[in-house]
Design a protein around this motif. Structure first.
Motif, PDB file in Angstrom:
ATOM      1  N   GLU A  12       0.805  -1.225   0.000  1.00 62.07           N
ATOM      2  CA  GLU A  12       0.000   0.000   0.000  1.00 62.07           C
ATOM      3  C   GLU A  12       0.837   1.275   0.000  1.00 62.07           C
ATOM      4  OE1 GLU A  12      -3.314   0.157  -0.330  1.00 62.07           O
ATOM      5  OE2 GLU A  12      -3.298  -2.018  -0.558  1.00 62.07           O
ATOM      6  N   CYS A  13       2.141   1.177   0.245  1.00 62.54           N
ATOM      7  CA  CYS A  13       2.995   2.372   0.312  1.00 62.54           C
ATOM      8  C   CYS A  13       3.064   3.037  -1.064  1.00 62.54           C
ATOM      9  CB  CYS A  13       4.396   2.006   0.782  1.00 62.54           C
ATOM     10  SG  CYS A  13       5.496   3.428   0.935  1.00 62.54           S
ATOM     11  N   ILE A  14       2.783   4.348  -1.099  1.00 64.69           N
ATOM     12  CA  ILE A  14       2.774   5.098  -2.359  1.00 64.69           C
ATOM     13  C   ILE A  14       3.955   6.075  -2.458  1.00 64.69           C
ATOM     14  CG2 ILE A  14       0.300   4.857  -2.728  1.00 64.69           C
ATOM     15  CD1 ILE A  14       0.011   7.740  -1.579  1.00 64.69           C
ATOM     16  N   ASN A  15       4.906   5.976  -1.551  1.00 63.19           N
ATOM     17  CA  ASN A  15       6.095   6.821  -1.553  1.00 63.19           C
ATOM     18  C   ASN A  15       5.753   8.300  -1.377  1.00 63.19           C
ATOM     19  OD1 ASN A  15       8.882   7.221  -1.615  1.00 63.19           O
ATOM     20  ND2 ASN A  15       8.904   7.565  -3.821  1.00 63.19           N
ATOM     21  N   CYS A  16       4.763   8.591  -0.566  1.00 63.68           N
ATOM     22  CA  CYS A  16       4.384   9.993  -0.339  1.00 63.68           C
ATOM     23  C   CYS A  16       5.397  10.718   0.544  1.00 63.68           C
ATOM     24  CB  CYS A  16       2.991  10.079   0.273  1.00 63.68           C
ATOM     25  SG  CYS A  16       2.883   9.429   1.963  1.00 63.68           S
ATOM     26  N   VAL A  57      10.001  -2.297 -19.837  1.00 65.45           N
ATOM     27  CA  VAL A  57       9.112  -1.402 -20.563  1.00 65.45           C
ATOM     28  C   VAL A  57       8.340  -2.223 -21.579  1.00 65.45           C
ATOM     29  CG1 VAL A  57       9.070   0.568 -22.135  1.00 65.45           C
ATOM     30  CG2 VAL A  57      10.678   0.548 -20.225  1.00 65.45           C
ATOM     31  N   PRO A  58       7.070  -2.119 -21.712  1.00 59.26           N
ATOM     32  CA  PRO A  58       6.183  -1.118 -21.118  1.00 59.26           C
ATOM     33  C   PRO A  58       5.534  -1.571 -19.809  1.00 59.26           C
ATOM     34  CG  PRO A  58       4.954  -2.296 -22.769  1.00 59.26           C
ATOM     35  CD  PRO A  58       6.355  -2.897 -22.741  1.00 59.26           C
ATOM     36  N   MET A  59       5.884  -2.732 -19.301  1.00 59.51           N
ATOM     37  CA  MET A  59       5.258  -3.264 -18.081  1.00 59.51           C
ATOM     38  C   MET A  59       6.210  -3.096 -16.896  1.00 59.51           C
ATOM     39  SD  MET A  59       2.332  -4.258 -19.158  1.00 59.51           S
ATOM     40  CE  MET A  59       1.691  -5.285 -17.872  1.00 59.51           C
ATOM     41  N   ILE A  60       6.186  -1.939 -16.313  1.00 57.08           N
ATOM     42  CA  ILE A  60       7.062  -1.636 -15.177  1.00 57.08           C
ATOM     43  C   ILE A  60       6.207  -1.471 -13.923  1.00 57.08           C
ATOM     44  CG2 ILE A  60       8.628   0.078 -14.195  1.00 57.08           C
ATOM     45  CD1 ILE A  60      10.114  -0.687 -16.452  1.00 57.08           C
ATOM     46  N   ASP A  61       6.714  -1.996 -12.846  1.00 55.67           N
ATOM     47  CA  ASP A  61       6.067  -1.820 -11.549  1.00 55.67           C
ATOM     48  C   ASP A  61       7.136  -1.310 -10.589  1.00 55.67           C
ATOM     49  OD1 ASP A  61       4.021  -2.118  -9.501  1.00 55.67           O
ATOM     50  OD2 ASP A  61       5.222  -3.810  -8.782  1.00 55.67           O
ATOM     51  N   ILE A  62       6.760  -0.390  -9.747  1.00 53.05           N
ATOM     52  CA  ILE A  62       7.694   0.127  -8.753  1.00 53.05           C
ATOM     53  C   ILE A  62       7.114  -0.169  -7.379  1.00 53.05           C
ATOM     54  CG2 ILE A  62       8.861   2.157  -7.820  1.00 53.05           C
ATOM     55  CD1 ILE A  62       8.702   3.379 -10.611  1.00 53.05           C
ATOM     56  N   GLY A  63       7.918  -0.816  -6.562  1.00 54.67           N
ATOM     57  CA  GLY A  63       7.520  -1.112  -5.195  1.00 54.67           C
ATOM     58  C   GLY A  63       8.298  -0.230  -4.238  1.00 54.67           C
TER      59      GLY A  63
END
Length: 161
Positions: A12-16, A57-63
């Motif tokens: 759930e972390c969005i890097n806010c 690319v184009p399927m990138i996910d950042i955790g």
């Protein structure tokens, strides 16, 4: 006595960065005698959010992975600095590094296998996020980072609930 724990739902972390900012707001230029010396204005991230890119690319996910002092059960820093009282683990599980007794003890930074102890060059002391122990001891039921989290990804577990 039960221990305090911090559970973070990394999905759930969005890097806010609000947890990091809350820690900076609480500790930069603020000494909490018996708990910590002031956090430097620049260079420290007592709650640091690591970023991991996955895929192509184009399927990138950042955790995102918020990291803090783990307040370990068998903490190497307590073993390294416990004999002279520089580092102590409280009955509720919170680890504190004494700013006076740990002065000049850069070896304590190296004792942490997680890289969660920061060296304050100006004050010549090792420092960690103290789990807002000074606030919890005043009756607060959650850390400031938990209070500001917009996705409620963290849960501070009180030993008294």
């Amino acid at each position: 006595m039960k221990n305090w724990n911090l559970v973070i739902d990394v999905a759930e972390c969005i890097n806010c960065q609000l947890c990091s900012l809350a820690v900076m707001d609480e500790y930069v230029d603020n000494a909490w005698p018996g708990y910590s010396a002031p956090m430097p204005r620049h260079g420290h991230r007592w709650i640091d959010i690591k970023q991991k890119e996955r895929g192509q690319v184009p399927m990138i996910d950042i955790g995102f992975l918020p990291t803090t002092c783990n307040h370990c059960d068998n903490a190497p820093c307590v073993k390294a600095g416990g004999a002279d009282g520089a580092v102590k683990k409280r009955d509720d599980g919170i680890i504190l590094i004494d700013p006076e007794k740990s002065k000049g003890r850069k070896d304590l930074v190296d004792s942490c296998p997680y890289g969660s102890i920061w060296w304050n060059e100006e004050l010549q002391i090792p420092q960690i996020w103290t789990f807002d122990a000074h606030l919890l001891d005043q009756g607060w039921t959650h850390t400031r980072g938990h209070q500001v989290c917009p996705t409620a990804t963290s849960t501070s577990k009180s030993p008294f609930n």
